[in-house]
Design a protein around this motif. Structure first.
Motif, PDB file in Angstrom:
ATOM      1  N   MET A   1       0.845  -1.197   0.000  1.00 52.47           N
ATOM      2  CA  MET A   1       0.000   0.000   0.000  1.00 52.47           C
ATOM      3  C   MET A   1       0.884   1.252   0.000  1.00 52.47           C
ATOM      4  O   MET A   1       1.899   1.310   0.679  1.00 52.47           O
ATOM      5  CB  MET A   1      -0.898   0.016   1.229  1.00 52.47           C
ATOM      6  CG  MET A   1      -1.798   1.238   1.308  1.00 52.47           C
ATOM      7  SD  MET A   1      -2.869   1.195   2.766  1.00 52.47           S
ATOM      8  CE  MET A   1      -3.677   2.786   2.620  1.00 52.47           C
ATOM      9  N   LYS A   2       0.485   2.260  -0.782  1.00 50.57           N
ATOM     10  CA  LYS A   2       1.235   3.501  -0.841  1.00 50.57           C
ATOM     11  C   LYS A   2       1.073   4.255   0.479  1.00 50.57           C
ATOM     12  O   LYS A   2      -0.042   4.468   0.947  1.00 50.57           O
ATOM     13  CB  LYS A   2       0.764   4.346  -2.014  1.00 50.57           C
ATOM     14  CG  LYS A   2       1.055   3.702  -3.371  1.00 50.57           C
ATOM     15  CD  LYS A   2       0.600   4.589  -4.513  1.00 50.57           C
ATOM     16  CE  LYS A   2       0.955   3.969  -5.846  1.00 50.57           C
ATOM     17  NZ  LYS A   2       0.533   4.819  -6.991  1.00 50.57           N
ATOM     18  N   LYS A   3       2.198   4.691   1.036  1.00 51.96           N
ATOM     19  CA  LYS A   3       2.185   5.249   2.390  1.00 51.96           C
ATOM     20  C   LYS A   3       1.563   6.633   2.493  1.00 51.96           C
ATOM     21  O   LYS A   3       1.236   7.073   3.590  1.00 51.96           O
ATOM     22  CB  LYS A   3       3.607   5.266   2.949  1.00 51.96           C
ATOM     23  CG  LYS A   3       4.170   3.868   3.177  1.00 51.96           C
ATOM     24  CD  LYS A   3       5.537   3.904   3.825  1.00 51.96           C
ATOM     25  CE  LYS A   3       6.021   2.490   4.113  1.00 51.96           C
ATOM     26  NZ  LYS A   3       7.351   2.468   4.776  1.00 51.96           N
ATOM     27  N   LEU A   4       1.413   7.317   1.359  1.00 53.04           N
ATOM     28  CA  LEU A   4       0.869   8.676   1.419  1.00 53.04           C
ATOM     29  C   LEU A   4      -0.500   8.796   0.752  1.00 53.04           C
ATOM     30  O   LEU A   4      -0.923   9.898   0.410  1.00 53.04           O
ATOM     31  CB  LEU A   4       1.854   9.662   0.784  1.00 53.04           C
ATOM     32  CG  LEU A   4       3.223   9.749   1.457  1.00 53.04           C
ATOM     33  CD1 LEU A   4       4.103  10.771   0.739  1.00 53.04           C
ATOM     34  CD2 LEU A   4       3.103  10.103   2.937  1.00 53.04           C
ATOM     35  N   MET A   5      -1.172   7.675   0.582  1.00 56.03           N
ATOM     36  CA  MET A   5      -2.518   7.722   0.014  1.00 56.03           C
ATOM     37  C   MET A   5      -3.415   8.593   0.877  1.00 56.03           C
ATOM     38  O   MET A   5      -3.348   8.562   2.107  1.00 56.03           O
ATOM     39  CB  MET A   5      -3.110   6.318  -0.083  1.00 56.03           C
ATOM     40  CG  MET A   5      -2.524   5.484  -1.207  1.00 56.03           C
ATOM     41  SD  MET A   5      -2.838   6.169  -2.862  1.00 56.03           S
ATOM     42  CE  MET A   5      -4.615   6.031  -2.958  1.00 56.03           C
ATOM     43  N   SER A   6      -4.246   9.399   0.223  1.00 58.31           N
ATOM     44  CA  SER A   6      -5.197  10.328   0.848  1.00 58.31           C
ATOM     45  C   SER A   6      -4.519  11.532   1.483  1.00 58.31           C
ATOM     46  O   SER A   6      -5.179  12.345   2.134  1.00 58.31           O
ATOM     47  CB  SER A   6      -6.082   9.625   1.886  1.00 58.31           C
ATOM     48  OG  SER A   6      -5.403   9.406   3.107  1.00 58.31           O
ATOM     49  N   LYS A   7      -3.198  11.675   1.304  1.00 61.41           N
ATOM     50  CA  LYS A   7      -2.476  12.834   1.827  1.00 61.41           C
ATOM     51  C   LYS A   7      -2.324  13.887   0.738  1.00 61.41           C
ATOM     52  O   LYS A   7      -2.263  13.580  -0.456  1.00 61.41           O
ATOM     53  CB  LYS A   7      -1.093  12.435   2.339  1.00 61.41           C
ATOM     54  CG  LYS A   7      -1.095  11.358   3.414  1.00 61.41           C
ATOM     55  CD  LYS A   7      -1.781  11.812   4.688  1.00 61.41           C
ATOM     56  CE  LYS A   7      -1.656  10.763   5.782  1.00 61.41           C
ATOM     57  NZ  LYS A   7      -2.362  11.165   7.017  1.00 61.41           N
ATOM     58  N   ILE A  22      11.357  15.641  -5.323  1.00 58.89           N
ATOM     59  CA  ILE A  22      10.518  15.408  -4.151  1.00 58.89           C
ATOM     60  C   ILE A  22       9.055  15.297  -4.560  1.00 58.89           C
ATOM     61  O   ILE A  22       8.326  14.407  -4.087  1.00 58.89           O
ATOM     62  CB  ILE A  22      10.719  16.524  -3.112  1.00 58.89           C
ATOM     63  CG1 ILE A  22      12.135  16.451  -2.518  1.00 58.89           C
ATOM     64  CG2 ILE A  22       9.663  16.427  -2.008  1.00 58.89           C
ATOM     65  CD1 ILE A  22      12.473  17.592  -1.585  1.00 58.89           C
ATOM     66  N   ALA A  23       8.600  16.187  -5.434  1.00 59.19           N
ATOM     67  CA  ALA A  23       7.211  16.135  -5.890  1.00 59.19           C
ATOM     68  C   ALA A  23       6.908  14.800  -6.564  1.00 59.19           C
ATOM     69  O   ALA A  23       5.863  14.179  -6.305  1.00 59.19           O
ATOM     70  CB  ALA A  23       6.932  17.292  -6.849  1.00 59.19           C
ATOM     71  N   LEU A  24       7.810  14.347  -7.423  1.00 56.56           N
ATOM     72  CA  LEU A  24       7.618  13.070  -8.112  1.00 56.56           C
ATOM     73  C   LEU A  24       7.549  11.916  -7.120  1.00 56.56           C
ATOM     74  O   LEU A  24       6.713  11.016  -7.249  1.00 56.56           O
ATOM     75  CB  LEU A  24       8.758  12.833  -9.102  1.00 56.56           C
ATOM     76  CG  LEU A  24       8.800  13.744 -10.329  1.00 56.56           C
ATOM     77  CD1 LEU A  24      10.103  13.556 -11.095  1.00 56.56           C
ATOM     78  CD2 LEU A  24       7.612  13.463 -11.254  1.00 56.56           C
ATOM     79  N   ARG A  25       8.424  11.934  -6.123  1.00 58.80           N
ATOM     80  CA  ARG A  25       8.470  10.831  -5.175  1.00 58.80           C
ATOM     81  C   ARG A  25       7.234  10.821  -4.266  1.00 58.80           C
ATOM     82  O   ARG A  25       6.656   9.759  -3.997  1.00 58.80           O
ATOM     83  CB  ARG A  25       9.744  10.925  -4.338  1.00 58.80           C
ATOM     84  CG  ARG A  25       9.864   9.874  -3.254  1.00 58.80           C
ATOM     85  CD  ARG A  25       9.779   8.443  -3.816  1.00 58.80           C
ATOM     86  NE  ARG A  25       9.451   7.504  -2.760  1.00 58.80           N
ATOM     87  CZ  ARG A  25      10.363   6.905  -1.967  1.00 58.80           C
ATOM     88  NH1 ARG A  25      11.655   7.159  -2.155  1.00 58.80           N
ATOM     89  NH2 ARG A  25       9.985   6.062  -1.041  1.00 58.80           N
ATOM     90  N   LEU A  26       6.807  11.985  -3.789  1.00 55.54           N
ATOM     91  CA  LEU A  26       5.619  12.028  -2.933  1.00 55.54           C
ATOM     92  C   LEU A  26       4.376  11.568  -3.698  1.00 55.54           C
ATOM     93  O   LEU A  26       3.522  10.861  -3.153  1.00 55.54           O
ATOM     94  CB  LEU A  26       5.404  13.435  -2.374  1.00 55.54           C
ATOM     95  CG  LEU A  26       6.493  13.992  -1.453  1.00 55.54           C
ATOM     96  CD1 LEU A  26       6.058  15.334  -0.877  1.00 55.54           C
ATOM     97  CD2 LEU A  26       6.862  13.024  -0.339  1.00 55.54           C
ATOM     98  N   ALA A  27       4.297  11.964  -4.962  1.00 55.52           N
ATOM     99  CA  ALA A  27       3.173  11.525  -5.792  1.00 55.52           C
ATOM    100  C   ALA A  27       3.225  10.018  -6.023  1.00 55.52           C
ATOM    101  O   ALA A  27       2.190   9.334  -5.994  1.00 55.52           O
ATOM    102  CB  ALA A  27       3.190  12.262  -7.125  1.00 55.52           C
ATOM    103  N   LYS A  28       4.409   9.484  -6.234  1.00 57.24           N
ATOM    104  CA  LYS A  28       4.569   8.036  -6.405  1.00 57.24           C
ATOM    105  C   LYS A  28       4.082   7.283  -5.172  1.00 57.24           C
ATOM    106  O   LYS A  28       3.527   6.183  -5.269  1.00 57.24           O
ATOM    107  CB  LYS A  28       6.035   7.709  -6.677  1.00 57.24           C
ATOM    108  CG  LYS A  28       6.323   6.232  -6.912  1.00 57.24           C
ATOM    109  CD  LYS A  28       7.799   6.010  -7.175  1.00 57.24           C
ATOM    110  CE  LYS A  28       8.106   4.525  -7.374  1.00 57.24           C
ATOM    111  NZ  LYS A  28       9.564   4.302  -7.613  1.00 57.24           N
ATOM    112  N   ASP A  29       4.270   7.905  -4.010  1.00 58.62           N
ATOM    113  CA  ASP A  29       3.839   7.282  -2.755  1.00 58.62           C
ATOM    114  C   ASP A  29       2.368   7.532  -2.446  1.00 58.62           C
ATOM    115  O   ASP A  29       1.876   7.137  -1.391  1.00 58.62           O
ATOM    116  CB  ASP A  29       4.703   7.790  -1.598  1.00 58.62           C
ATOM    117  CG  ASP A  29       6.109   7.207  -1.631  1.00 58.62           C
ATOM    118  OD1 ASP A  29       6.378   6.322  -2.472  1.00 58.62           O
ATOM    119  OD2 ASP A  29       6.945   7.641  -0.817  1.00 58.62           O
ATOM    120  N   GLY A  30       1.669   8.232  -3.360  1.00 56.42           N
ATOM    121  CA  GLY A  30       0.226   8.364  -3.243  1.00 56.42           C
ATOM    122  C   GLY A  30      -0.316   9.736  -2.914  1.00 56.42           C
ATOM    123  O   GLY A  30      -1.536   9.935  -2.900  1.00 56.42           O
ATOM    124  N   ALA A  31       0.547  10.706  -2.632  1.00 62.48           N
ATOM    125  CA  ALA A  31       0.068  12.039  -2.253  1.00 62.48           C
ATOM    126  C   ALA A  31      -0.446  12.816  -3.458  1.00 62.48           C
ATOM    127  O   ALA A  31       0.045  12.657  -4.578  1.00 62.48           O
ATOM    128  CB  ALA A  31       1.183  12.828  -1.575  1.00 62.48           C
TER     129      ALA A  31
END
Length: 254
Positions: A1-7, A22-31
């Motif tokens: 599960m992506k750790k930043l889903m719904s963030k 950073i933007a690419l990585r946070l989006a990859k993690d679901g943000a």
């Protein structure tokens, strides 16, 4: 599960370099990521397109962060876009990355040159955080991008270094202030990273040798090296870390 889903996350200066990674990585993690830019709208839209192509959600917001008026402009655009994409203007993650390079020793530093870096490196993060606090969810994350020059003396980077030292203090004080809301506040201190800011140095053999020689790992950094640290600090895994200055210089001048 992506750790930043719904963030939801705001990354300033996210059109290029470290901020883009950073933007690419946070989006990859679901943000859902707000990609801020100062002047290069085309580069910001490229970042947004890359995130969307990878299945993520992002939008661009432009604002000049060197003045309080620009910060108000940022939040007007951010509120509208967050509402459109998430149904709320709430935030979970703030990454204060926007910055400029400045190479001047004390003899050449002027009031204008000092104001230039202090406005963007200190005043902008401070007032962005101030404006974000009513929107920031409890257990949120604030990540400030500082610099290893606060530990390693480079006289030719005087005002730049002083401004980043102030970011470290801001981080420390706000970590204490926001602890009752379980909001963590940390700073990342990169060394020499392969970005446009360091392009002049890294385009010649002497500069490459100097940059690689600083690190005990024998190379200069890549934006992804910093982005991975930011992703950890943004995640639930970092819940017990706050008020810290994380050196991201590859062990430069240990």
């Amino acid at each position: 599960m992506k750790k930043l889903m719904s963030k939801s996350a705001l990354v300033t200066g996210a059109s290029r370099g470290i901020g883009r990674s950073i933007a690419l990585r946070l989006a990859k993690d679901g943000a859902v990521v707000a990609v801020h830019y100062g002047s290069n709208a085309a580069a910001a839209e490229d970042t947004v397109r890359e995130i969307r192509a990878g299945g993520g959600t992002a939008f661009a917001v432009g604002a000049d962060l060197s003045s309080i008026e620009g910060i108000h402009t940022l939040f007007e655009a951010l509120d509208a876009s967050l509402l459109e994409h998430t149904g709320s203007n709430r935030l979970d993650i703030i990454v204060n990355n926007a910055g400029i390079g400045q190479t001047l020793p004390i003899e050449e530093t002027t009031e204008q040159s000092l104001d230039e870096v202090m406005n963007l490196h200190l005043k902008a993060p401070l007032f962005i955080i101030q404006q974000a606090l009513p929107r920031l969810n409890d257990e949120g994350r604030i990540i400030n991008i500082s610099s290893a020059v606060t530990r390693i003396a480079f006289p030719g980077l005087l005002a730049y270094s002083v401004s980043k030292g102030a970011v470290n203090t801001l981080t420390h004080v706000l970590a204490q202030h926001l602890g009752n809301r379980r909001i963590t506040v940390n700073a990342i201190l990169p060394g020499i990273i392969d970005t446009e800011m360091n392009a002049g140095m890294l385009q010649n053999p002497d500069g490459q040798s100097f940059a690689a020689g600083l690190s005990t790992l024998g190379r200069w950094g890549q934006p992804e090296d910093v982005a991975d640290i930011a992703a950890f600090l943004a995640s639930p895994d970092s819940r017990w870390i706050t008020g810290q200055l994380l050196d991201a210089s590859g062990g430069s001048r240990l």
